[in-house]
Design an enzyme around this catalytic site. Structure first.
Site, PDB file in Angstrom:
ATOM      1  CD  GLN A  47      -2.604  -1.085   2.697  1.00 26.08           C
ATOM      2  OE1 GLN A  47      -2.391  -2.017   3.452  1.00 26.08           O
ATOM      3  NE2 GLN A  47      -3.405  -0.086   3.029  1.00 26.08           N
ATOM      4  CG  PHE A  65      -8.197  -5.739   4.047  1.00 24.74           C
ATOM      5  CD1 PHE A  65      -9.283  -5.183   3.385  1.00 24.74           C
ATOM      6  CD2 PHE A  65      -7.778  -7.013   3.681  1.00 24.74           C
ATOM      7  CE1 PHE A  65      -9.936  -5.886   2.392  1.00 24.74           C
ATOM      8  CE2 PHE A  65      -8.428  -7.726   2.682  1.00 24.74           C
ATOM      9  CZ  PHE A  65      -9.511  -7.156   2.042  1.00 24.74           C
ATOM     10  CD  GLU A 111      -9.337   3.736   7.701  1.00 26.90           C
ATOM     11  OE1 GLU A 111      -9.369   4.924   7.317  1.00 26.90           O
ATOM     12  OE2 GLU A 111      -8.540   3.323   8.545  1.00 26.90           O
ATOM     13  NE  ARG A 122      -7.555   7.438  12.105  1.00 23.95           N
ATOM     14  CZ  ARG A 122      -8.335   8.316  11.446  1.00 23.95           C
ATOM     15  NH1 ARG A 122      -9.650   8.252  11.577  1.00 23.95           N
ATOM     16  NH2 ARG A 122      -7.824   9.231  10.662  1.00 23.95           N
ATOM     17  CG  PHE A 126      -4.763   3.586  11.614  1.00 22.99           C
ATOM     18  CD1 PHE A 126      -3.839   2.754  11.030  1.00 22.99           C
ATOM     19  CD2 PHE A 126      -4.321   4.776  12.180  1.00 22.99           C
ATOM     20  CE1 PHE A 126      -2.483   3.091  11.025  1.00 22.99           C
ATOM     21  CE2 PHE A 126      -2.970   5.119  12.184  1.00 22.99           C
ATOM     22  CZ  PHE A 126      -2.046   4.271  11.589  1.00 22.99           C
ATOM     23  CB  ALA A 175      -6.057   7.621   6.515  1.00 25.29           C
TER      24      ALA A 175
END
Lengths: 494, 784
Positions: B217, B248, B734, B330, B364, B531
């Site tokens: 990614q 993912f 997400e 987060r 996340f 994100a």
């Protein structure tokens, strides 16, 4: 004696004489044939990314079945038509299943997609007009998708697989059947490499038993759903392999008034079709045993011979009072199945001995049978606990009970204390069951592992016996189960 | 009642119809290649002549220890083996960490977790490499291993400093509140189980350059890591990724190691080298979603409205920091989910354990924070004896209660309230609540539960500088557009969305747009595709690049036709002057080329408005919030703990959808993946630190039959993102993962029905075992 294997691929006969004993079908496709549409996701037959279809003549008719190519040995496809994702659109056009995937937005990352399409290709060829979404999800339990959430895939399947197959494979079915008939012979196959290494596919029980008695160090392979992992995961060196696939005597089921004499190499799928009709809970446990890919390849003989402590078939069979026949050379013996399992990983099978048949008595009017599979996930999971019960009743009194559990000990095992405590219990008096339910604590000292703690296994084992007694005493399974309701599951394609 | 997801075409009708490519439910750009098996993944690429293969070696029974000796002689002697590499083979830095420098690619001196790679075998075939890898013996002096969050808390061992948000004096306020509760929740981790495992192939080029194909990614970070490990210039390393078979988050930082090892082997041998992990190795050697222990206290009034709360989050980070800073931050950012906490203390501890370093996974850290918030809502509702939905609605952000504990104003609180109320009405929450109560009264062994939970998810990297992106767009003389951007395709449909955007911005048809692999030598210094932001960021960069080319062309055409530039339009491969079709874009491109006008542009975008001061824990970390809500109904079996999800209804806000088919796909897929996290997916380690669930035979992600039979996903009828995002869309990668918190809460509701007033002791995942324990405890009168 034949020194090669032969199969059909895209309308042509492929002949290979250089097949190593442990070469998998997937490695052949990806590394030798360089057809990379078929993917490796797990190399243990649990994700379905490597699914391909095998066409075989069954009762003279061409039937396509899905298999996990990652754990199937290349030599085992002798005599089949091999269909991979590349073959579906070889003529340039899309197969109806492929087209439906496009229309329904059924691929995201796309890595699992060829495997799904090959599974559905085989379902498409079943011509199932009344296909339900339950049928589809059962058929697809062996194909994992991590992206889509499955809904569009199931929609694509429902749209295409309800109508009669109308594709290039159906159009040339007669030609393919002729090719398959041409390939069928009664030769034993032996492919030797590097001196002592070989893979053999004997074609009769006599030649199998002779070979097996001579090479007692050889590995017997039937569906390869277990042995395949010895190769891909444990990297075990298996220099001598004897595959049972071509032995017709091991593929037959004889139905008699007393019961079912099942050849050891009968696939779970075929067994499901026959034994499932006899008793709905057997149908449901076999429906949830592995996946369609595993049930297509996997056999009850293999399940027994390899001595899994869980099952799923041994507890069912033990509760039913099954016996097995074994043969070493020309000598045959027969024993109750529970006597075969000596200890964890230790079975009463002598070197070179072959399990030939499983003898399953019929349930009669005095019997009430219940079986439950308990696992973290409903489909395609190994049981945490597998429980199978046969109660013999005189009116509402229990006069005999065979309670067999998998996952509760090192071997599939009967619950002797609980069986004794149930003798004479009355169905209309639930208080009388308590002693039997509690007696399970004396029968088992289960282990804790990743599938469940010892405590959970103990509690669940009790819950399942209690549940069986509730049902046998008249409660509808609608009140006691959240899945696998009795007499509701008819019409499953699986 | 809703029981069916609308078709993408029906969904499209909900979004504003316009004569644009954006907004259309066109299939994934690779769909045709997916279904024919012709989409090449990294392992499918044609293999270069002389390719070598790598396999990892590790100490089979060591979670923590000092390496005394690595004996490679037996492996070296195996057939087909070229060499065995250890830490000593590395010319540059032995590190593949995203930030903190604490992730060796090959263990050096110390083994920090079971499965840490000590050496790699390089051989002529993958099979030969794997067999030889078993022959490498590692002699180790064992060291004490810390394996769990509880162990690490006891040892006070962290990978990063503690962090907290605080508003008011919540500890005192909780104590003074009319009602109080405290509860603890264990939240399990999750393996990514991307279907395509980790893989990379490094090919030597001239001058010692390397071209690396990596399933990552984050190609820029792979480039950076390879250069660092080989002590080479970043300019001499290029990284390419056309597609991944799922990621993912599991290939955000954790793809680095395998690419670096392949590159190291290519560097040492001078031959192309490939490393593809076996599934079991992949699961043992790569990080997962963090598991958490959350200790919560809350003070509230007798209607259940929160006055103050303290929440203590302790997560298992594993042996190194990896991305744990952002992930745990987060968790705090989402510990409020959608609820206003007048006073709050949200604390985070990042625990060090001798287990694999945990990493990014869709959400996340947000999912764990949000689950805690929803657990708290249920606990409060049970305590005050109200319907959990009413308690949720009463605690939502709203007028005069719109500032988060970290100082950001929640501008769209009315949208989320509307989503929840609309969904409750559409799925007949109230009448079903009554029906379920009647069912539970009539049934001794099966119990039903219902829950409707919201999602409010902050969109932007909280490390503010990552919110930038680049693109490279060429218009060719035949009117076709070649386009690259910094984002990677992992199945989410990014490439197609961006192609749709580019077609509109350039004024060409979708068929004229060609997107090719992400490459670090085309678009440099990219952020990870993560994100949820890759369409927002890369889409805008592409818009900016296309706009530049289009403005040059329209200015040129305006001069030719002697009109104002505003009088020239390009649309669907044609050029219009004052509304009249005058020529094709191809003709215009050719003419502009002849007039020596550049047809190429690099685009750039940086998210506006955001600012975040981590020191003061105040600011606006997010450009906006994405919203959704889900209502789930379940049935549990109180004799076995099994459950079944009977019905799910989802209403989700994607702003104006660029592609409703892809957006629905993200929502449905995210829901099922999140449902797996909270139900069947259980990671088990043994007391020696060995992962026991390292294959699909033991680690159970949802199958097709786990999807609720009645499953309806609808897009919220949005007026568009109030923020100026591309096409006024909202991020969708997400946020849907957290919708199935409603499933967990519904299971909790079913257990709770056995003894109203008691809070079930239910941890996540709600496996049959966890549910049966909760059932038996509550029957004994034991709640939290």
């Amino acid at each position: 004696m034949r020194k090669c294997i032969r199969f059909i691929k895209s309308g042509h006969v492929v002949e290979l004489n250089d097949v190593a004993p442990t070469e998998t079908l997937l490695d052949y496709l990806r590394l030798r044939a360089r057809e990379t549409g078929t993917k490796e996701g797990c190399a243990e037959g649990d994700c379905g990314a490597c699914t391909v279809a095998l066409g075989r003549l069954i009762d003279g008719e061409l039937i396509y079945e899905p298999v996990n190519s990652c754990i199937l040995l290349l030599a085992q496809i002798d005599g089949c038509e091999l269909v991979t994702i590349e073959d579906l659109s070889r003529d340039g056009g899309l197969h109806p299943v492929q087209k439906a995937f496009l229309d329904h937005h059924a691929s995201q990352c796309g890595f699992c997609t060829p495997g799904f399409i090959m599974s559905l290709f085989t379902l498409y060829h079943r011509d199932t007009p009344g296909l339900t979404s339950d049928d589809v999800t059962t058929w697809l339990a062996g194909n994992l998708c991590r992206c889509t959430g499955y809904r569009p895939i199931v929609d694509a399947a429902l749209e295409t697989c309800r109508s009669a197959a109308n594709d290039a494979f159906r159009a040339r079915a007669e030609k393919t059947e002729a090719l398959l008939r041409d390939l069928a012979d009664s030769d034993d196959i032996l492919m030797e490499t590097d001196g002592d290494r070989f893979i053999a596919l004997p074609s009769t029980l006599d030649s199998l038993c002779a070979l097996s008695a001579t090479h007692t160090d050889a590995t017997l392979v039937s569906g390869a759903t277990d042995v395949g992992l010895w190769i891909t995961k444990q990297l075990r060196d298996l220099p001598k392999i004897i595959a049972l696939n071509r032995v017709q005597e091991l593929q037959d089921i004889h139905v008699t008034s007393a019961g079912f004499d099942v050849g050891a190499s009968v696939s779970f799928q075929k067994l499901h079709e026959v034994l499932g009709k006899h008793e709905p809970d057997i149908a449901e446990v076999l429906r949830r045993l592995g996946s369609i890919q595993v049930r297509t390849s996997g056999t009850m003989g293999g399940n027994i011979a390899n001595g899994s402590p869980i099952g799923d078939s041994p507890p069912l069979l033990i509760a039913l009072g099954a016996q097995i026949s074994l043969r070493l050379g020309n000598e045959t013996r027969r024993m109750p199945l529970e006597a075969f399992f000596l200890d964890y990983g230790k079975q009463d099978r002598r070197p070179g001995e072959v399990i030939t048949q499983i003898h399953i008595p019929r349930l009669d009017a005095s019997h009430a049978f219940r079986a439950f599979k308990l696992s973290k996930r409903f489909d395609q999971d190994i049981s945490t606990v597998l429980a199978a019960f046969r109660f013999t009743l005189v009116q509402d009194r229990i006069v005999e009970a065979r309670l067999a559990y998998g996952g509760m000990a090192g071997v599939p095992k009967r619950a002797a204390h609980a069986e004794t405590a149930l003798m004479g219990c009355v169905l209309s008096a639930p208080d009388s069951w308590n002693a039997a339910v509690e007696a399970l604590d004396n029968d088992f000292t289960p282990l804790s592992d990743m599938r469940g703690s010892a405590e959970y296994r103990r509690e669940a084992a009790k819950g399942l016996l209690f549940k069986a007694l509730l049902e046998v005493s008249g409660r509808s399974s609608q009140e006691t189960r959240i899945c696998g309701h009795r007499y509701q599951e008819a019409g499953h394609a699986a | 009642m809703l029981h069916r997801t609308p078709t993408p075409e029906e969904a499209m009708a909900q979004t504003t119809a316009r004569d644009t490519e954006a907004g259309k439910a066109v299939p994934h750009d690779s769909a045709l290649k997916h279904v024919t098996g012709r989409a090449p993944y990294t392992d499918d690429l044609p293999e270069p002549e002389g390719l070598l293969h790598l396999a990892p070696c590790w100490a089979r029974d060591c979670a923590h220890g000092r390496i005394l000796d690595v004996d490679t002689s037996a492996a070296q002697a195996m057939p087909g083996v070229i060499t065995v590499l250890t830490a000593a083979s590395i010319p540059g830095e032995n590190d593949c960490a995203p930030a903190m420098g604490d992730d060796p690619i090959l263990a050096d001196g110390i083994i920090h977790f079971h499965g840490q790679v000590v050496a790699v075998v390089v051989a002529v075939s993958r099979d030969a490499a794997r067999r030889a890898a078993l022959q490498v013996s590692v002699e180790v002096e064992p060291l004490p291993a810390i394996l769990t969050v509880d162990d690490a808390l006891a040892a006070d061992d962290t990978v990063l400093p503690d962090y907290a948000f605080q508003r008011g004096e919540p500890e005192a306020a909780v104590t003074e509140a009319p009602c109080q509760l405290s509860t603890r929740l264990h939240i399990g981790g999750q393996d990514h189980f991307y279907l395509e495992g980790q893989v990379a192939m490094a090919v030597p080029w001239e001058d010692g350059d390397l071209h690396v194909f990596s399933s990552t990614q984050h190609p820029s970070e792979v480039q950076h890591t390879v250069a660092k490990v080989l002590d080479r210039l970043e300019a001499s390393v290029s990284v390419e990724v056309r597609r991944m078979g799922g990621a993912f988050g599991g290939k955000e930082s954790q793809a680095n190691q395998w690419a670096a090892l392949a590159a190291l082997a290519a560097h040492v041998t001078g031959r192309p080298c490939k490393m593809r992990l076996d599934r079991d190795d992949d699961m043992i050697m790569t990080g997962k979603r963090h598991d958490f222990r959350v200790d919560m206290r809350a003070g509230f009034d007798d209607t259940g409205r929160i006055l103050a709360t303290t929440m203590d989050f302790a997560s298992r980070c594993g042996y190194s920091a990896d991305l744990s800073l952002g992930i745990n931050d987060r968790a705090l950012f989402h510990a409020d989910n959608a609820y206003y906490y007048p006073q709050a203390l949200l604390r985070s501890r990042r625990m060090r354990t001798n287990t694999v370093s945990n990493t990014a996974f869709r959400g996340f850290g947000g999912p764990q924070g949000m689950l805690a918030a929803e657990r708290l809502m249920d606990a409060i509702a049970i305590t005050v004896g109200r319907d959990p939905l009413d308690v949720r609605l009463d605690n939502l952000y709203g007028p005069d209660r719109e500032t988060t504990p970290y100082g950001m104003v929640v501008e769209e609180h009315a949208v989320l309230r509307d989503i929840m109320e609309s969904l409750a009405q559409d799925c007949q929450y109230r009448t079903r609540r009554e029906r379920i109560a009647a069912f539970n009264a009539d049934n001794a062994f099966l119990k039903k539960g219902l829950a409707l939970t919201p999602v409010k998810f902050g969109i932007s990297f909280t490390l503010t500088h990552l919110n930038q992106a680049g693109a490279l767009v060429h218009l060719y003389k035949d009117g076709s557009v070649h386009l690259n951007h910094g984002g990677t395709e992992m199945g989410q449909g990014l490439y197609q969305k961006i192609a749709q955007i580019a077609a509109d911005e350039m004024g060409v048809s979708l068929a004229s747009v060609h997107v090719t692999a992400a490459r670090t030598d085309k678009v440099p210094n990219t952020s990870a595709t993560a994100a949820s932001s890759s369409t927002d960021l890369n889409g805008m960069a592409v818009v900016n690049a296309c706009k530049e080319i289009r403005e040059r062309l329209t200015a040129f055409a305006a001069r030719q036709y002697d009109v104002a530039p505003a009088g020239v339009h390009m649309h669907a491969d044609w050029v219009y002057v004052d509304g009249d079709k005058v020529m094709s874009v191809a003709d215009l491109a050719r003419a502009a080329y002849t007039a020596r006008i550049s047809l190429s542009a690099a685009g750039y975008y940086a998210t506006p408005e955001i600012n975040w001061d981590r020191e003061t824990a105040q600011g606006r970390p997010f450009f906006y919030f994405a919203h959704g809500a889900a209502c789930s109904e379940v049935t549990i079996d109180t004799l076995t703990g099994e459950h079944r999800v009977d019905q799910v209804d989802v209403l989700h806000d994607v702003g104006r959808s660029i592609n409703p088919a892809l957006d629905i796909g993200q929502i449905e897929g995210g829901f099922v993946q999140g449902m797996g996290w909270l139900t069947t997916e259980e990671l088990c380690w043994d007391d020696r630190g060995r992962l026991r669930t390292h294959a699909p035979s033991t680690y159970k992600i949802p199958t097709a039959s786990d999807v609720p039979k009645a499953f309806s996903v609808r897009l919220y009828a949005s007026n568009g993102n109030p923020k100026p995002t591309v096409f006024r869309s909202k991020a969708v990668g997400e946020p849907p993962l957290m919708l199935p918190i409603s499933v967990y809460c519904a299971i909790n509701d079913a257990v709770s029905s056995l003894r109203p007033g008691l809070i079930p002791r239910l941890d996540a995942p709600a496996t049959p075992e966890a549910v049966l324990i909760a059932v038996q405890e509550i029957r004994r009168g034991n709640g939290v």
